[in-house]
Design a protein around this motif. Structure first.
Motif, PDB file in Angstrom:
ATOM      1  N   ARG A 155     -12.832  -2.789  -0.622  1.00 34.62           N
ATOM      2  CA  ARG A 155     -14.023  -2.361   0.118  1.00 34.62           C
ATOM      3  C   ARG A 155     -14.678  -3.501   0.903  1.00 34.62           C
ATOM      4  O   ARG A 155     -15.578  -3.268   1.689  1.00 34.62           O
ATOM      5  N   ASP A 156     -14.238  -4.730   0.679  1.00 30.65           N
ATOM      6  CA  ASP A 156     -14.792  -5.870   1.413  1.00 30.65           C
ATOM      7  C   ASP A 156     -14.201  -5.913   2.826  1.00 30.65           C
ATOM      8  O   ASP A 156     -13.168  -5.308   3.107  1.00 30.65           O
ATOM      9  N   ALA A 157     -14.850  -6.667   3.706  1.00 35.76           N
ATOM     10  CA  ALA A 157     -14.548  -6.600   5.142  1.00 35.76           C
ATOM     11  C   ALA A 157     -13.501  -7.586   5.642  1.00 35.76           C
ATOM     12  O   ALA A 157     -13.263  -7.653   6.838  1.00 35.76           O
ATOM     13  N   HIS A 158     -12.859  -8.354   4.771  1.00 33.88           N
ATOM     14  CA  HIS A 158     -11.843  -9.309   5.224  1.00 33.88           C
ATOM     15  C   HIS A 158     -10.567  -8.582   5.658  1.00 33.88           C
ATOM     16  O   HIS A 158     -10.335  -7.434   5.277  1.00 33.88           O
ATOM     17  N   PRO A 159      -9.722  -9.242   6.459  1.00 39.06           N
ATOM     18  CA  PRO A 159      -8.462  -8.610   6.884  1.00 39.06           C
ATOM     19  C   PRO A 159      -7.505  -8.462   5.698  1.00 39.06           C
ATOM     20  O   PRO A 159      -7.477  -9.319   4.805  1.00 39.06           O
ATOM     21  N   LYS A 160      -6.732  -7.376   5.724  1.00 39.25           N
ATOM     22  CA  LYS A 160      -5.876  -7.043   4.587  1.00 39.25           C
ATOM     23  C   LYS A 160      -4.549  -6.464   5.045  1.00 39.25           C
ATOM     24  O   LYS A 160      -4.437  -5.950   6.155  1.00 39.25           O
ATOM     25  N   ILE A 161      -3.595  -6.492   4.128  1.00 35.45           N
ATOM     26  CA  ILE A 161      -2.355  -5.751   4.269  1.00 35.45           C
ATOM     27  C   ILE A 161      -2.304  -4.790   3.084  1.00 35.45           C
ATOM     28  O   ILE A 161      -2.696  -5.147   1.974  1.00 35.45           O
ATOM     29  N   GLU A 162      -1.866  -3.561   3.333  1.00 36.80           N
ATOM     30  CA  GLU A 162      -1.784  -2.578   2.253  1.00 36.80           C
ATOM     31  C   GLU A 162      -0.366  -2.519   1.705  1.00 36.80           C
ATOM     32  O   GLU A 162       0.592  -2.354   2.458  1.00 36.80           O
ATOM     33  N   ALA A 163      -0.242  -2.649   0.391  1.00 34.21           N
ATOM     34  CA  ALA A 163       1.033  -2.431  -0.293  1.00 34.21           C
ATOM     35  C   ALA A 163       1.126  -0.935  -0.582  1.00 34.21           C
ATOM     36  O   ALA A 163       0.173  -0.323  -1.065  1.00 34.21           O
ATOM     37  N   PHE A 164       2.285  -0.340  -0.278  1.00 33.73           N
ATOM     38  CA  PHE A 164       2.436   1.111  -0.431  1.00 33.73           C
ATOM     39  C   PHE A 164       3.823   1.435  -0.972  1.00 33.73           C
ATOM     40  O   PHE A 164       4.834   0.981  -0.435  1.00 33.73           O
ATOM     41  N   ARG A 165       3.838   2.235  -2.041  1.00 37.72           N
ATOM     42  CA  ARG A 165       5.084   2.783  -2.586  1.00 37.72           C
ATOM     43  C   ARG A 165       4.973   4.300  -2.565  1.00 37.72           C
ATOM     44  O   ARG A 165       4.053   4.862  -3.167  1.00 37.72           O
ATOM     45  N   ALA A 166       5.905   4.954  -1.923  1.00 40.57           N
ATOM     46  CA  ALA A 166       5.876   6.409  -1.788  1.00 40.57           C
ATOM     47  C   ALA A 166       5.895   7.106  -3.143  1.00 40.57           C
ATOM     48  O   ALA A 166       5.235   8.130  -3.335  1.00 40.57           O
ATOM     49  N   GLU A 167       6.636   6.560  -4.111  1.00 39.88           N
ATOM     50  CA  GLU A 167       6.814   7.218  -5.412  1.00 39.88           C
ATOM     51  C   GLU A 167       5.510   7.403  -6.182  1.00 39.88           C
ATOM     52  O   GLU A 167       5.433   8.245  -7.072  1.00 39.88           O
ATOM     53  N   THR A 168       4.467   6.639  -5.864  1.00 39.41           N
ATOM     54  CA  THR A 168       3.203   6.784  -6.589  1.00 39.41           C
ATOM     55  C   THR A 168       2.484   8.073  -6.218  1.00 39.41           C
ATOM     56  O   THR A 168       1.631   8.538  -6.969  1.00 39.41           O
ATOM     57  N   GLY A 169       2.816   8.620  -5.043  1.00 41.75           N
ATOM     58  CA  GLY A 169       2.174   9.863  -4.599  1.00 41.75           C
ATOM     59  C   GLY A 169       0.766   9.672  -4.070  1.00 41.75           C
ATOM     60  O   GLY A 169       0.087  10.647  -3.748  1.00 41.75           O
ATOM     61  N   ASN A 170       0.307   8.430  -3.963  1.00 37.91           N
ATOM     62  CA  ASN A 170      -1.031   8.174  -3.442  1.00 37.91           C
ATOM     63  C   ASN A 170      -1.022   8.169  -1.914  1.00 37.91           C
ATOM     64  O   ASN A 170      -0.021   7.793  -1.302  1.00 37.91           O
ATOM     65  N   PRO A 171      -2.145   8.538  -1.308  1.00 41.95           N
ATOM     66  CA  PRO A 171      -2.208   8.504   0.150  1.00 41.95           C
ATOM     67  C   PRO A 171      -2.367   7.068   0.652  1.00 41.95           C
ATOM     68  O   PRO A 171      -2.800   6.181  -0.089  1.00 41.95           O
ATOM     69  N   LEU A 172      -2.022   6.860   1.898  1.00 40.80           N
ATOM     70  CA  LEU A 172      -2.280   5.572   2.534  1.00 40.80           C
ATOM     71  C   LEU A 172      -3.775   5.360   2.683  1.00 40.80           C
ATOM     72  O   LEU A 172      -4.514   6.298   2.998  1.00 40.80           O
ATOM     73  N   ILE A 173      -4.219   4.134   2.478  1.00 41.91           N
ATOM     74  CA  ILE A 173      -5.615   3.767   2.695  1.00 41.91           C
ATOM     75  C   ILE A 173      -5.821   3.409   4.167  1.00 41.91           C
ATOM     76  O   ILE A 173      -6.878   3.655   4.750  1.00 41.91           O
ATOM     77  N   ALA A 174      -4.794   2.828   4.789  1.00 42.04           N
ATOM     78  CA  ALA A 174      -4.881   2.252   6.129  1.00 42.04           C
ATOM     79  C   ALA A 174      -5.479   3.168   7.205  1.00 42.04           C
ATOM     80  O   ALA A 174      -6.302   2.699   7.999  1.00 42.04           O
TER      81      ALA A 174
END
Length: 163
Positions: free
Chosen positions: A104-123
């Motif tokens: 939730r902080d405002a610094h630049p980030k990269i999102e790690a994503f694995r499809a198998e978790t079933g979670n949506p992308l945050i990006a």
């Protein structure tokens, strides 16, 4: 100090990506420190050890030092969790601080994503996420890297931070 974050849902591969990035970027001659946010109670010392006994007896801070490392434990004892900026101000200067969590902080980030978790992308809903490191190909409005391609991800982060 330059900062860059790695975020993602549980089991998305954040810690493995952090480990590979630290190794890759340090291997290129840069100094790197890390900050990891934990959503749970954790201990860095163990029952019966002197530092644990000092802390549980009521010490606000316990500094443990040896020839190889120094660890400072600070008990919050009901005070609010320090902000990311406060924590960063406590670090010794380095070229880059990689931050795991603090999505939730405002610094630049990269999102790690694995499809198998079933979670949506945050990006898609977060402009501070500048790229995605994924185990599956996808089309986005920002760069997408293979989750295991630490050299390419490191290149991107170093370019983003002007290092």
């Amino acid at each position: 100090m330059k900062i860059y974050g790695v975020v993602g849902w549980k089991n998305a591969g954040k810690t493995g990506l952090m480990e590979r990035l630290v190794s890759e970027i340090c291997g290129r001659g840069f100094s790197v420190s890390t900050v990891k946010h934990a959503h749970h109670v954790f201990d860095v010392d163990h029952p019966g050890k002197d530092s644990y006994r000092h802390r549980t007896a009521g010490a606000s801070e316990v500094l443990l030092a040896s020839r190889r490392r120094v660890a400072l434990m600070h008990e919050l004892r009901g005070t609010p969790e320090p902000s990311l900026d406060e924590l960063l101000s406590r670090l010794s200067p380095v070229d880059l601080v990689l931050i795991e969590g603090y999505k939730r902080d405002a610094h630049p980030k990269i999102e790690a994503f694995r499809a198998e978790t079933g979670n949506p992308l945050i990006a898609p809903d977060d402009p501070t996420i500048r790229a995605v490191a994924s185990d599956t190909p996808m089309k986005l409005d920002r760069p997408v890297f293979d989750l295991n391609d630490a050299p390419a991800i490191a290149d991107f982060i170093l370019q983003e931070t002007c290092l």
